[in-house]
Design a protein around this motif. Structure first.
Motif, PDB file in Angstrom:
ATOM      1  N   ALA A 123      33.088  11.510 -17.399  1.00 51.61           N
ATOM      2  CA  ALA A 123      32.129  11.343 -16.674  1.00 51.61           C
ATOM      3  C   ALA A 123      32.272  11.540 -15.623  1.00 51.61           C
ATOM      4  CB  ALA A 123      30.929  11.746 -17.359  1.00 51.61           C
ATOM      5  N   GLY A 124      31.389  12.015 -14.858  1.00 53.03           N
ATOM      6  CA  GLY A 124      30.052  11.931 -13.109  1.00 53.03           C
ATOM      7  C   GLY A 124      29.386  10.955 -13.655  1.00 53.03           C
ATOM      8  N   PRO A 125      28.862  10.951 -12.123  1.00 53.57           N
ATOM      9  CA  PRO A 125      27.468   9.759 -13.177  1.00 53.57           C
ATOM     10  C   PRO A 125      26.126  10.269 -12.985  1.00 53.57           C
ATOM     11  CG  PRO A 125      27.706  10.335  -9.803  1.00 53.57           C
ATOM     12  CD  PRO A 125      28.662  10.893 -10.760  1.00 53.57           C
ATOM     13  N   ARG A 126      25.836  11.790 -13.187  1.00 52.96           N
ATOM     14  CA  ARG A 126      24.754  12.823 -13.324  1.00 52.96           C
ATOM     15  C   ARG A 126      24.867  13.111 -14.971  1.00 52.96           C
ATOM     16  NH1 ARG A 126      21.345  15.236 -10.565  1.00 52.96           N
ATOM     17  NH2 ARG A 126      22.458  15.529  -8.584  1.00 52.96           N
ATOM     18  N   MET A 127      26.292  12.693 -15.409  1.00 54.12           N
ATOM     19  CA  MET A 127      26.651  13.330 -16.712  1.00 54.12           C
ATOM     20  C   MET A 127      26.825  12.009 -17.605  1.00 54.12           C
ATOM     21  SD  MET A 127      27.922  15.635 -18.918  1.00 54.12           S
ATOM     22  CE  MET A 127      27.895  15.669 -20.539  1.00 54.12           C
ATOM     23  N   ARG A 128      26.812  10.716 -16.923  1.00 58.95           N
ATOM     24  CA  ARG A 128      27.407   9.914 -16.860  1.00 58.95           C
ATOM     25  C   ARG A 128      25.243   9.299 -17.715  1.00 58.95           C
ATOM     26  NH1 ARG A 128      30.665   7.477 -13.852  1.00 58.95           N
ATOM     27  NH2 ARG A 128      29.261   6.218 -12.829  1.00 58.95           N
ATOM     28  N   ALA A 129      24.772   9.542 -17.115  1.00 57.52           N
ATOM     29  CA  ALA A 129      23.317   9.597 -16.506  1.00 57.52           C
ATOM     30  C   ALA A 129      22.294  10.261 -18.275  1.00 57.52           C
ATOM     31  CB  ALA A 129      21.694   9.456 -15.979  1.00 57.52           C
ATOM     32  N   PHE A 130      22.540  11.517 -18.219  1.00 52.32           N
ATOM     33  CA  PHE A 130      22.563  12.885 -18.501  1.00 52.32           C
ATOM     34  C   PHE A 130      22.337  11.883 -20.408  1.00 52.32           C
ATOM     35  CE2 PHE A 130      24.432  16.479 -21.665  1.00 52.32           C
ATOM     36  CZ  PHE A 130      23.223  16.865 -21.484  1.00 52.32           C
ATOM     37  N   HIS A 151      20.787   1.004 -22.789  1.00 50.75           N
ATOM     38  CA  HIS A 151      20.881   2.140 -22.053  1.00 50.75           C
ATOM     39  C   HIS A 151      19.993   3.064 -20.667  1.00 50.75           C
ATOM     40  CE1 HIS A 151      24.184   2.913 -24.958  1.00 50.75           C
ATOM     41  NE2 HIS A 151      23.287   2.309 -25.971  1.00 50.75           N
ATOM     42  N   ILE A 152      18.860   2.974 -20.505  1.00 45.80           N
ATOM     43  CA  ILE A 152      18.305   3.293 -19.741  1.00 45.80           C
ATOM     44  C   ILE A 152      18.166   2.869 -18.950  1.00 45.80           C
ATOM     45  CG2 ILE A 152      16.060   1.539 -19.819  1.00 45.80           C
ATOM     46  CD1 ILE A 152      16.318   5.523 -20.718  1.00 45.80           C
ATOM     47  N   LYS A 153      18.576   1.318 -18.210  1.00 48.13           N
ATOM     48  CA  LYS A 153      18.953   1.018 -17.142  1.00 48.13           C
ATOM     49  C   LYS A 153      20.032   1.282 -16.529  1.00 48.13           C
ATOM     50  CE  LYS A 153      16.850  -3.768 -17.554  1.00 48.13           C
ATOM     51  NZ  LYS A 153      17.270  -4.895 -17.320  1.00 48.13           N
ATOM     52  N   GLU A 154      21.325   1.928 -17.738  1.00 52.01           N
ATOM     53  CA  GLU A 154      22.338   2.716 -17.193  1.00 52.01           C
ATOM     54  C   GLU A 154      22.572   4.093 -16.630  1.00 52.01           C
ATOM     55  OE1 GLU A 154      26.814   4.346 -19.675  1.00 52.01           O
ATOM     56  OE2 GLU A 154      25.409   3.440 -20.477  1.00 52.01           O
ATOM     57  N   ALA A 155      21.483   4.553 -17.426  1.00 59.22           N
ATOM     58  CA  ALA A 155      21.046   5.795 -17.141  1.00 59.22           C
ATOM     59  C   ALA A 155      20.077   5.906 -15.544  1.00 59.22           C
ATOM     60  CB  ALA A 155      19.889   6.478 -17.569  1.00 59.22           C
ATOM     61  N   GLU A 156      19.404   4.540 -15.099  1.00 54.20           N
ATOM     62  CA  GLU A 156      18.896   5.055 -14.364  1.00 54.20           C
ATOM     63  C   GLU A 156      19.992   4.549 -12.755  1.00 54.20           C
ATOM     64  OE1 GLU A 156      14.340   3.194 -14.845  1.00 54.20           O
ATOM     65  OE2 GLU A 156      15.885   2.041 -15.007  1.00 54.20           O
ATOM     66  N   ALA A 157      20.947   3.666 -13.286  1.00 52.31           N
ATOM     67  CA  ALA A 157      21.872   3.506 -12.073  1.00 52.31           C
ATOM     68  C   ALA A 157      22.690   4.329 -11.957  1.00 52.31           C
ATOM     69  CB  ALA A 157      22.615   2.043 -12.202  1.00 52.31           C
ATOM     70  N   ALA A 158      23.212   5.603 -13.420  1.00 52.11           N
ATOM     71  CA  ALA A 158      23.750   6.528 -13.059  1.00 52.11           C
ATOM     72  C   ALA A 158      23.917   7.521 -12.255  1.00 52.11           C
ATOM     73  CB  ALA A 158      24.119   7.187 -14.291  1.00 52.11           C
ATOM     74  N   MET A 159      21.694   7.400 -12.427  1.00 47.84           N
ATOM     75  CA  MET A 159      21.185   8.623 -11.236  1.00 47.84           C
ATOM     76  C   MET A 159      20.997   8.883 -10.190  1.00 47.84           C
ATOM     77  SD  MET A 159      19.508  11.716 -11.614  1.00 47.84           S
ATOM     78  CE  MET A 159      19.424  12.046 -12.927  1.00 47.84           C
ATOM     79  N   GLU A 160      21.098   7.188  -9.726  1.00 50.38           N
ATOM     80  CA  GLU A 160      20.903   6.518  -8.983  1.00 50.38           C
ATOM     81  C   GLU A 160      21.591   7.558  -7.754  1.00 50.38           C
ATOM     82  OE1 GLU A 160      20.326   2.318  -5.798  1.00 50.38           O
ATOM     83  OE2 GLU A 160      19.518   2.395  -7.794  1.00 50.38           O
TER      84      GLU A 160
END
Length: 292
Positions: A123-130, A151-160
């Protein structure tokens, strides 16, 4: 057609849009799946049908027809698996996790969210954040603070990473991420932090998502009331009631019922009484419209 119905769902809710989706599924998609075609076309049809079934299941969940939603989700998984469509497969598993959280089944929500993440290894970063945002919410619902924060840190890093690229309108975005941060904070007992995150989510949300605005702002008002900010909560509920008559959504109906229940102990306050009466009138109007 699926994209068009999805737009209607965002603006008007699942109860309005799902009958159209169901009719299109029966009258157009099913005959197409039975038709003779090359392997490439058959895979493409199954993939498109899986996406449509996922959307129809999501709208059924929005109506509070949860058993029907599960049936659509199961069919979406079957079709996505037959098409080799990992994106729709993991999106559907995540949708099932969202439903499980909504119904209070935290452990099941965690298993489904983790399965969704495992089904999308590239998955790309937006999908990983999702996916990670939902993993965080599910973990927080079970009280697993360590996993929720991880997981929320993982989502924030992927969204960035995702936001540094071309922005994809209509996909998981910073507003949705801040909603998940707010839910994690709420589940872990940080009431003030939950309010802060949900306020930011509201500021970042695209105006087209009316149904989402009704639900999430109603939650924001509930969180404000829980930390003693009654007047602010009433102001947010007023905005909710501006949008509420335009949507047909069982989950939005639930939030208005919660609002009325939450305000009853405060009817000695003139502002609370005003919002309560407005909400009661609006709920009666929506029920009457649904009977026509």
């Amino acid at each position: 057609m699926t994209e068009h119905i999805s737009d209607l769902d965002d603006k008007f809710g699942g109860r309005m849009a799902r009958p159209m989706a169901a009719a299109f599924l029966v009258n157009t998609i099913v005959p197409g799946l039975r038709a003779s075609a090359s392997d490439g076309v058959r895979y493409a049809l199954r993939s498109a049908a899986a996406d449509h079934c996922y959307l129809t299941g999501y709208m059924a969940m929005d109506e509070r027809a949860d058993g029907l939603a599960q049936a659509y989700y199961t069919k979406a998984l079957e079709l996505a698996g037959a098409a080799g469509d990992h994106l729709t497969y993991c999106t559907t598993l995540r949708g099932m996790s969202v439903q499980a959280v909504d119904l209070g089944h935290g452990s099941l929500a965690v298993r489904l969210a983790d399965a969704a993440a495992s089904a999308a290894p590239e998955a790309g970063p937006r999908m990983r954040a999702f996916l990670a945002g939902q993993q965080a919410h599910a973990a927080a619902r079970t009280g697993d603070r360590t996993r929720a924060l991880l997981h929320i840190k993982e989502a924030e890093a992927a969204m960035e990473k995702a936001e540094s690229r071309a922005k994809a309108f209509g996909s998981y975005d910073p507003s949705a991420l801040n909603y998940h941060v707010g839910q994690v904070r709420h589940e872990l007992g940080d009431g003030a932090g939950a309010v802060e995150s949900l306020e930011l989510a509201d500021r970042l949300r695209e105006p087209v998502y009316r149904r989402t605005r009704v639900r999430y702002n109603a939650m924001l008002a509930e969180r404000k009331l829980a930390v003693g900010r009654l007047e602010e909560a009433c102001s947010v509920w007023d905005r909710v009631l501006d949008d509420y008559p335009h949507v047909r959504s069982g989950r939005c109906d639930d939030r208005v019922r919660i609002m009325l229940s939450a305000l009853r102990p405060h009817l000695g306050n003139a502002r609370a009484r005003e919002v309560f009466e407005r909400g009661r009138t609006s709920a009666i109007g929506v029920r009457s419209a649904g009977m026509r």
